[in-house]
Design a protein around this motif. Structure first.
Motif, PDB file in Angstrom:
ATOM      1  N   LEU A  16      88.273 -43.357 -40.261  1.00 55.40           N
ATOM      2  CA  LEU A  16      89.260 -42.348 -40.657  1.00 55.40           C
ATOM      3  C   LEU A  16      88.764 -41.534 -41.840  1.00 55.40           C
ATOM      4  CD1 LEU A  16      92.066 -41.079 -40.440  1.00 55.40           C
ATOM      5  CD2 LEU A  16      92.946 -42.953 -41.866  1.00 55.40           C
ATOM      6  N   ASN A  17      88.144 -42.182 -42.789  1.00 53.52           N
ATOM      7  CA  ASN A  17      87.602 -41.476 -43.963  1.00 53.52           C
ATOM      8  C   ASN A  17      86.518 -40.501 -43.533  1.00 53.52           C
ATOM      9  OD1 ASN A  17      87.412 -40.853 -46.636  1.00 53.52           O
ATOM     10  ND2 ASN A  17      86.185 -42.612 -47.193  1.00 53.52           N
ATOM     11  N   ILE A  18      85.651 -40.930 -42.600  1.00 52.48           N
ATOM     12  CA  ILE A  18      84.596 -40.038 -42.102  1.00 52.48           C
ATOM     13  C   ILE A  18      85.216 -38.854 -41.352  1.00 52.48           C
ATOM     14  CG2 ILE A  18      82.633 -39.890 -40.530  1.00 52.48           C
ATOM     15  CD1 ILE A  18      82.060 -42.824 -41.152  1.00 52.48           C
ATOM     16  N   LEU A  19      86.247 -39.123 -40.554  1.00 50.33           N
ATOM     17  CA  LEU A  19      86.915 -38.063 -39.789  1.00 50.33           C
ATOM     18  C   LEU A  19      87.492 -37.004 -40.717  1.00 50.33           C
ATOM     19  CD1 LEU A  19      88.106 -36.864 -37.189  1.00 50.33           C
ATOM     20  CD2 LEU A  19      90.024 -38.462 -37.434  1.00 50.33           C
ATOM     21  N   LEU A  20      88.134 -37.420 -41.794  1.00 54.95           N
ATOM     22  CA  LEU A  20      88.735 -36.458 -42.719  1.00 54.95           C
ATOM     23  C   LEU A  20      87.661 -35.631 -43.426  1.00 54.95           C
ATOM     24  CD1 LEU A  20      91.592 -38.644 -44.230  1.00 54.95           C
ATOM     25  CD2 LEU A  20      91.705 -36.996 -42.369  1.00 54.95           C
ATOM     26  N   LYS A  21      86.525 -36.245 -43.731  1.00 51.60           N
ATOM     27  CA  LYS A  21      85.435 -35.496 -44.363  1.00 51.60           C
ATOM     28  C   LYS A  21      84.854 -34.464 -43.396  1.00 51.60           C
ATOM     29  CE  LYS A  21      84.028 -39.057 -47.641  1.00 51.60           C
ATOM     30  NZ  LYS A  21      82.952 -39.988 -48.083  1.00 51.60           N
ATOM     31  N   LEU A  22      84.680 -34.849 -42.119  1.00 50.82           N
ATOM     32  CA  LEU A  22      84.186 -33.900 -41.134  1.00 50.82           C
ATOM     33  C   LEU A  22      85.170 -32.754 -40.938  1.00 50.82           C
ATOM     34  CD1 LEU A  22      82.694 -36.310 -38.421  1.00 50.82           C
ATOM     35  CD2 LEU A  22      81.446 -34.901 -40.075  1.00 50.82           C
ATOM     36  N   ALA A  23      86.465 -33.062 -40.981  1.00 49.87           N
ATOM     37  CA  ALA A  23      87.470 -32.013 -40.820  1.00 49.87           C
ATOM     38  C   ALA A  23      87.405 -31.005 -41.963  1.00 49.87           C
ATOM     39  CB  ALA A  23      88.862 -32.639 -40.720  1.00 49.87           C
ATOM     40  N   ARG A  24      87.173 -31.502 -43.182  1.00 51.54           N
ATOM     41  CA  ARG A  24      87.056 -30.586 -44.328  1.00 51.54           C
ATOM     42  C   ARG A  24      85.814 -29.705 -44.196  1.00 51.54           C
ATOM     43  NH1 ARG A  24      88.999 -35.066 -47.420  1.00 51.54           N
ATOM     44  NH2 ARG A  24      86.883 -35.659 -48.023  1.00 51.54           N
ATOM     45  N   LEU A  25      84.761 -30.233 -43.584  1.00 51.87           N
ATOM     46  CA  LEU A  25      83.519 -29.478 -43.476  1.00 51.87           C
ATOM     47  C   LEU A  25      83.526 -28.509 -42.282  1.00 51.87           C
ATOM     48  CD1 LEU A  25      80.905 -32.278 -44.254  1.00 51.87           C
ATOM     49  CD2 LEU A  25      81.510 -30.352 -45.711  1.00 51.87           C
ATOM     50  N   TYR A  26      83.995 -28.999 -41.106  1.00 55.35           N
ATOM     51  CA  TYR A  26      83.835 -28.231 -39.883  1.00 55.35           C
ATOM     52  C   TYR A  26      85.148 -27.805 -39.229  1.00 55.35           C
ATOM     53  CZ  TYR A  26      79.260 -30.500 -40.286  1.00 55.35           C
ATOM     54  OH  TYR A  26      78.056 -30.953 -40.734  1.00 55.35           O
ATOM     55  N   GLU A  27      86.286 -28.141 -39.800  1.00 51.60           N
ATOM     56  CA  GLU A  27      87.583 -27.931 -39.176  1.00 51.60           C
ATOM     57  C   GLU A  27      87.746 -28.873 -37.973  1.00 51.60           C
ATOM     58  OE1 GLU A  27      89.878 -26.146 -40.515  1.00 51.60           O
ATOM     59  OE2 GLU A  27      88.657 -25.168 -42.056  1.00 51.60           O
ATOM     60  N   PHE A  28      88.936 -28.881 -37.379  1.00 49.29           N
ATOM     61  CA  PHE A  28      89.252 -29.869 -36.349  1.00 49.29           C
ATOM     62  C   PHE A  28      88.705 -29.508 -34.966  1.00 49.29           C
ATOM     63  CE2 PHE A  28      92.543 -30.842 -39.502  1.00 49.29           C
ATOM     64  CZ  PHE A  28      92.342 -32.200 -39.606  1.00 49.29           C
ATOM     65  N   GLY A  29      88.360 -28.267 -34.725  1.00 56.54           N
ATOM     66  CA  GLY A  29      87.878 -27.897 -33.403  1.00 56.54           C
ATOM     67  C   GLY A  29      86.401 -28.163 -33.183  1.00 56.54           C
ATOM     68  N   HIS A  30      85.685 -28.525 -34.200  1.00 55.87           N
ATOM     69  CA  HIS A  30      84.240 -28.735 -34.082  1.00 55.87           C
ATOM     70  C   HIS A  30      83.955 -29.956 -33.222  1.00 55.87           C
ATOM     71  CE1 HIS A  30      80.053 -29.452 -35.349  1.00 55.87           C
ATOM     72  NE2 HIS A  30      80.042 -28.153 -35.652  1.00 55.87           N
ATOM     73  N   VAL A  31      82.806 -29.918 -32.520  1.00 58.31           N
ATOM     74  CA  VAL A  31      82.480 -30.994 -31.594  1.00 58.31           C
ATOM     75  C   VAL A  31      82.281 -32.319 -32.320  1.00 58.31           C
ATOM     76  CG1 VAL A  31      80.006 -30.430 -31.703  1.00 58.31           C
ATOM     77  CG2 VAL A  31      80.917 -31.695 -29.731  1.00 58.31           C
ATOM     78  N   ARG A  32      81.719 -32.293 -33.527  1.00 56.12           N
ATOM     79  CA  ARG A  32      81.516 -33.538 -34.276  1.00 56.12           C
ATOM     80  C   ARG A  32      82.852 -34.132 -34.722  1.00 56.12           C
ATOM     81  NH1 ARG A  32      76.878 -33.121 -38.714  1.00 56.12           N
ATOM     82  NH2 ARG A  32      77.405 -35.342 -38.731  1.00 56.12           N
ATOM     83  N   THR A  33      83.778 -33.252 -35.094  1.00 53.76           N
ATOM     84  CA  THR A  33      85.098 -33.743 -35.498  1.00 53.76           C
ATOM     85  C   THR A  33      85.832 -34.357 -34.310  1.00 53.76           C
ATOM     86  OG1 THR A  33      85.152 -31.925 -37.086  1.00 53.76           O
ATOM     87  CG2 THR A  33      87.201 -33.124 -36.722  1.00 53.76           C
ATOM     88  N   VAL A  34      85.729 -33.718 -33.147  1.00 51.30           N
ATOM     89  CA  VAL A  34      86.404 -34.241 -31.953  1.00 51.30           C
ATOM     90  C   VAL A  34      85.829 -35.599 -31.561  1.00 51.30           C
ATOM     91  CG1 VAL A  34      86.808 -33.837 -29.502  1.00 51.30           C
ATOM     92  CG2 VAL A  34      87.006 -31.948 -31.130  1.00 51.30           C
ATOM     93  N   ALA A  35      84.499 -35.719 -31.620  1.00 54.77           N
ATOM     94  CA  ALA A  35      83.875 -36.996 -31.266  1.00 54.77           C
ATOM     95  C   ALA A  35      84.286 -38.102 -32.238  1.00 54.77           C
ATOM     96  CB  ALA A  35      82.354 -36.835 -31.259  1.00 54.77           C
ATOM     97  N   GLN A  36      84.336 -37.763 -33.525  1.00 51.98           N
ATOM     98  CA  GLN A  36      84.736 -38.774 -34.510  1.00 51.98           C
ATOM     99  C   GLN A  36      86.200 -39.151 -34.354  1.00 51.98           C
ATOM    100  OE1 GLN A  36      82.790 -40.445 -36.566  1.00 51.98           O
ATOM    101  NE2 GLN A  36      84.533 -41.628 -37.291  1.00 51.98           N
ATOM    102  N   PHE A  37      87.036 -38.184 -33.931  1.00 50.62           N
ATOM    103  CA  PHE A  37      88.448 -38.489 -33.686  1.00 50.62           C
ATOM    104  C   PHE A  37      88.589 -39.531 -32.576  1.00 50.62           C
ATOM    105  CE2 PHE A  37      92.301 -37.788 -31.199  1.00 50.62           C
ATOM    106  CZ  PHE A  37      93.271 -37.969 -32.167  1.00 50.62           C
ATOM    107  N   GLU A  38      87.822 -39.393 -31.505  1.00 54.26           N
ATOM    108  CA  GLU A  38      87.901 -40.363 -30.403  1.00 54.26           C
ATOM    109  C   GLU A  38      87.494 -41.756 -30.868  1.00 54.26           C
ATOM    110  OE1 GLU A  38      89.169 -39.889 -27.520  1.00 54.26           O
ATOM    111  OE2 GLU A  38      89.519 -37.739 -27.790  1.00 54.26           O
ATOM    112  N   ILE A  39      86.453 -41.830 -31.701  1.00 54.83           N
ATOM    113  CA  ILE A  39      86.020 -43.138 -32.231  1.00 54.83           C
ATOM    114  C   ILE A  39      87.109 -43.749 -33.105  1.00 54.83           C
ATOM    115  CG2 ILE A  39      84.340 -44.262 -33.739  1.00 54.83           C
ATOM    116  CD1 ILE A  39      82.296 -42.176 -32.833  1.00 54.83           C
ATOM    117  N   THR A  40      87.683 -42.924 -33.968  1.00 56.29           N
ATOM    118  CA  THR A  40      88.712 -43.425 -34.887  1.00 56.29           C
ATOM    119  C   THR A  40      89.941 -43.907 -34.117  1.00 56.29           C
ATOM    120  OG1 THR A  40      87.934 -41.822 -36.510  1.00 56.29           O
ATOM    121  CG2 THR A  40      90.055 -42.874 -36.944  1.00 56.29           C
ATOM    122  N   TRP A  41      90.353 -43.138 -33.112  1.00 58.90           N
ATOM    123  CA  TRP A  41      91.528 -43.542 -32.334  1.00 58.90           C
ATOM    124  C   TRP A  41      91.265 -44.852 -31.585  1.00 58.90           C
ATOM    125  CZ3 TRP A  41      96.342 -43.807 -31.498  1.00 58.90           C
ATOM    126  CH2 TRP A  41      96.835 -44.170 -30.243  1.00 58.90           C
TER     127      TRP A  41
END
Length: 988
Positions: A16-41
């Motif tokens: 979750l901490n990594i996901l929030l950092k990626l969101a701050r860097l790339y916003e939520f639509g970025h492919v890295r953020t989406v992939a990290q969201f699936e892992i976190t969920w």
């Protein structure tokens, strides 16, 4: 929480901490953020499935992330996440097992991205995003239930946010200097004085002549005084009814003159500095000016403050009331100043500003003047860390809250709500001024919320006696834990432990209040103050655990059950960390009570408290101290099975008799059930497991061991026989001697020599009969017979002298009857038993005196060590090479130290303790053969002990040792160090 569940939950928090950092860097639509969201969920879903239906409670305390009350660690990422939650005013977040992926997505998207949002608004964003959802519950740090009806109330602080745009550079500089602004307000107040002529109350008529710069009042005003007027010059005025009047009368004047007038029912006369009277029983007139800078923001006026004011002939002391509407009028003026900067057509010059000041209510002027006085007093010494007008807005907000609280108009449980509303309005001012806090927030750094800062400053302004009064009242739960912590730490530095205990004990009672909000807030606060509860003698911590446990047993709201449970776990862990055994005992007893009232509720609590996992720590600490700490026996008694399991394992690793005795006392304290469990293990368990209980059971009931063990030994392999002898070596000498004699005939032939050594080292005469039988019996194997002779010498067995003489004197036609090695051992034993006789026999039996140099070591009767050396350690002048011969893959050992009992060396591989080796020792053309058992194996070396050797081979070994060996400095067993801190690992 089980270890697997904790590991899965820890992975979720990290993801979750990594996901929030990626969101701050790339916003939520970025492919890295989406992939990290699936892992976190996926990790969250797995953790929720393993939670047993209770869900996960993610909280923050200090710099730590807590999961169901258990700290996850203090890494940099976890610290930053914890600071983000705390700065947002979030105490904890509960994830329900019914959580869906879409709900979790809305939760994640509510977090700030880029530089668009401050962390301080995170709580509001989460509530807005999760409105109506039940899968995620955000618990904020609040102290009263917030009424939505006041959400739209806009105070004057919102208008003050626009004040930065005052016209003109000089006029702008004015608002950076509180002293100059204060002077301007002084001038504005002076301008309110006017001509001597005045007006009476409604329905009256009056007038007068003259002029002067001062004013007076004849009716009720801010200071609740009556009568008086001001003037200088000739004139008169009258008013038939109470009211305000201006004209010649009492007061101060700039010229001479006399006259009379009335302003209500009072009369006065003046000429120059005049005088006046008032009716008896009325309030004394109060100064019509603001207070000095040294008074700061306090309402009480001290003598030193009065001495700094202009001489007026009027005393201070009356109180006043400021309404919120009047505070709005103060900041309304600042709004106009902001408009003047935005629109050139609406510019406000200095006279206009002074005129607006004069038009404000007097009470509002007084509050503003006091705030400016405080800033002016700080200005010479404090660096301007924020714009002066922002400081002024905050001072006004704190001043208003403090005055209302001290007058009793605002209860302590509403202070936070009031400051929340005012901070919401001041927030706009911060945005315009571009404060340092906003710069830090835009840089992604965590900043403490401004409401918390205001609340802290408010708490600093509260008098000490009022702080204690609040903290010992039923409203203590309303005070933020951080403020309580600061107060209690200050009390601890002063040594006022009684006050600290009083506050802590009162605060914990709030967890049982009727109001759910009070219980929720108190549970969060108690968890945050857990370290302080454990700082004293343990009484406060024990009481806190008791009350929290009682509330946990009766709490029926699911959310509060989670919070109270987390608090109970936190307090219990603090008790374990501080080794407050009485508090730990209370925690375990409370768990039993909770289980009775709520069956199954403690299944998730016990693993999180981790009392059973801390048993090794408790036992090792007792061993280090050499005694059983107070309260530890009761705790171990509440966990008998886990305690007995560790005591059994630890007993087998003891190297000192005091430790064995202390472990025996701990096992004895567990009661008869523990002894019966050990007996059952000895009777029915496999050989490896059963052998481990022999030592501890021999401490508790040696008779049972003597009765049961012979039958079990017949079924056990050689390794279990060796382990039996090792276990018996830790038993007290009397029981050890009796058990060794009784079990000797049931032991494996290879292990019997080791048992004979233990008999001799016991120092007990009970063994002599058995040993003499072995010596006299020619059927006894040679190696065992030599060991029996040495044991008789160690025991100083005088009745064995005849047997020993017979061995020395026995001679056939051309040679001695018995082997040389047996005769040397016999001569050494006889010298120990009867020195004159032994010396005489040595001279007449053809034994070389140098062969007697390597003699057996005597046992040290008072030594703590269990395994004393049988022979002196010899350091060889060169390493001896020993080769194994009975293994599938044999290897060589390089031996630097060797004696008649065994040696130590390094080789190509290591074997587990208890392994039997056939050895071939290099000694010239012929090799010395022996059988040994591995005693200890480390990466650097492997130790072994001889268990069988032909006497001729032993004689050759003796000569080799005499040739290569040299005695190192003597070391008594009593001087061997007691290595501590090694916790025995349970064998699975």
């Amino acid at each position: 929480m089980s270890i697997d569940t904790l590991a899965g939950s820890r992975s979720f928090v990290r993801s979750l901490n990594i996901l929030l950092k990626l969101a701050r860097l790339y916003e939520f639509g970025h492919v890295r953020t989406v992939a990290q969201f699936e892992i976190t969920w996926k990790e969250l879903r797995g953790a929720l499935n393993e939670s047993g239906g209770t869900g996960l409670l993610l909280g923050a305390s200090g710099n730590q992330i807590l999961l169901d009350g258990v700290p996850l660690g203090t890494s940099a990422g976890e610290k930053n996440f914890a600071q983000l939650l705390i700065s947002s005013g979030i105490a904890s977040i509960h994830f329900s097992p019914a959580l869906t992926q879409s709900q979790f997505a809305r939760f994640v998207r509510a977090f700030p991205t880029g530089n668009a949002t401050k962390p301080s608004s995170l709580a509001e964003q989460l509530k807005s995003a999760l409105a109506g959802e039940t899968g995620i519950k955000v618990n904020e740090i609040r102290y009263v239930a917030e009424d939505s009806s006041v959400a739209g109330i806009k105070t004057a602080a919102n208008l003050a946010a626009k004040v930065l745009g005052a016209t003109g550079d000089k006029f702008q500089d004015l608002f950076n200097d509180p002293g100059r602004l204060l002077q301007m307000i002084l001038a504005a107040e002076s301008s309110r004085g006017g001509a001597g002529g005045g007006s009476g109350a409604p329905g009256s008529k009056g007038g007068g002549g003259g002029d002067g710069p001062s004013r007076g009042s004849g009716g009720d005003d801010l200071w609740e005084s009556r009568g008086g007027g001001s003037g200088g010059g000739a004139g008169s005025g009258s008013a038939p009814a109470p009211g305000n009047g201006r004209g010649p009368g009492s007061g101060t004047g700039g010229s001479t003159g006399s006259g009379s007038g009335s302003g209500g029912s009072d009369t006065g006369s003046g000429g120059g500095g005049g005088s006046g009277t008032q009716p008896s029983g009325s309030e004394p007139p109060t100064l019509g000016r603001w207070r000095s800078a040294s008074a700061l923001l306090r309402t009480e006026l001290s003598g030193s403050a009065e001495s700094m004011l202009p001489s007026t002939g009027v005393t201070l002391g009356a109180t006043y009331t400021v309404a919120e509407e009047e505070i709005r009028s103060v900041l309304s003026l600042f709004s106009q100043l902001g408009k003047s900067r935005k629109s050139p057509d609406a510019r406000m010059d200095m006279p206009t500003f002074q005129s607006r000041l004069s038009a404000m209510p007097v009470r509002a002027q007084y509050t503003l003047q006091q705030a400016l006085a405080g800033l002016a007093a700080q200005a010479p010494t404090e660096a301007p860390d924020k714009p002066m007008l922002l400081k002024l807005a905050e001072h006004v907000a704190i001043r208003f809250a403090l005055d209302s609280y001290e007058r009793g108009e605002l209860r302590v449980n509403a202070v936070k709500q009031t400051l929340d509303r005012m901070n919401a309005e001041i927030e706009a001012l911060r945005k315009i001024l571009g404060t340092q806090e906003e710069i830090m927030a835009n840089a992604g750094l965590s900043v403490q919320s401004h409401t918390e800062l205001l609340d802290q400053e408010f708490w600093q302004q509260v008098p000490e006696e009022n702080k204690k009064q609040v903290l010992t009242s039923e409203e203590a739960w309303c005070v933020p834990p951080r403020n309580i912590r600061v107060y209690l730490e200050d009390m601890l530095r002063r040594g006022e432990l009684k006050t600290v205990n009083e506050v802590l004990l009162n605060y914990v009672t709030c967890i049982a209040m009727d109001a759910p909000e009070a219980r929720r807030t108190a549970a969060i606060g108690i968890s945050d103050l857990a370290e302080l509860y454990g700082s004293g003698d343990g009484s406060a911590l024990m009481e806190a655990i008791r009350r929290t446990g009682n509330q946990l047993a009766v709490e029926r709201e699911p959310e509060l059950q989670m919070l109270v449970g987390a608090t109970f776990v936190r307090l219990s862990q603090e008790a374990a960390a501080k080794r407050c055994y009485a508090a730990i005992h209370q925690a375990l007893a409370s768990l039993e009570s909770v289980e009775i009232q709520r069956p199954g509720a403690t299944q998730s609590l016990r693993p999180r408290i981790g009392a059973e996992e801390r048993i090794p720590e408790f036992v090792e600490e007792a061993l280090r101290g050499g005694q059983l700490p107070d309260g530890l026996a009761e705790i171990l008694g509440l966990m008998p099975q886990a305690t007995l399991h560790y005591l059994t394992t630890r007993f087998g690793h003891c190297g000192f008799r005091e430790d064995c005795e202390l472990l025996g006392n701990m096992a004895r304290g567990l009661g008869d059930d523990a002894t019966n469990r050990l007996i059952e293990t000895l009777q029915t368990a496999p050989a490896t497991e059963a052998a481990e209980v022999i030592g501890l059971l021999s401490q508790l009931d040696p008779d049972v061991v003597e009765q049961l063990l012979p039958g079990r030994l017949e079924q056990w392999p050689r390794a279990a026989h060796d382990r039996t002898v090792r276990q018996l070596s830790s038993v007290p000498a009397e029981q050890r001697a009796r058990l060794l004699v009784a079990l000797y005939d049931f032991l494996d032939a290879t292990i019997r020599a080791l048992a004979i050594d233990e008999m001799g080292m016991s120092g007990r005469p009970e063994c002599i009969t058995k040993l003499m039988h072995l010596v006299d019996d020619d059927q006894t194997p040679g190696f065992a017979r030599v060991k029996a002779v040495e044991a008789l010498g160690r025991l100083r067995a005088t009745r064995a002298s005849h047997s020993l003489e017979r061995i020395l004197d026995a001679k056939q036609l051309w040679r001695w009857t018995y082997p040389t090695e047996l005769r040397i051992a016999t001569a050494q034993a006889l010298i120990l038993i009867n020195p004159p006789l032994g010396t005489q026999k040595v001279s007449s039996c053809g034994i070389d005196h140098k062969d007697l140099a390597l003699e057996p070591s005597d046992p040290e009767p008072n030594a703590s060590v269990i395994r004393q050396r049988r022979y002196a350690r010899l350091k060889l002048s060169r390493n001896v090479i020993i080769t194994t011969t009975n293994l599938r893959e044999n290897f060589k050992l390089s031996i630097p130290e060797l004696n008649l009992g065994g040696g130590i060396g390094s080789g190509e591989r290591n074997l587990p303790p208890g392994s039997i080796l056939n050895l071939k020792i290099s000694a010239g053309v012929r090799h010395i053969k022996a059988q040994a058992i591995v005693r200890g194996a480390r990466p650097q070396a492997m130790a072994f002990e001889f268990v069988e050797m032909d006497l001729e081979e032993r004689s050759r070994l003796r000569k080799l040792l005499l040739e290569l060996g040299s005695l190192p400095p003597s070391a008594a067993p009593i001087n061997r160090s007691r290595r501590r801190g090694r916790i025995a690992l349970s064998k699975s």
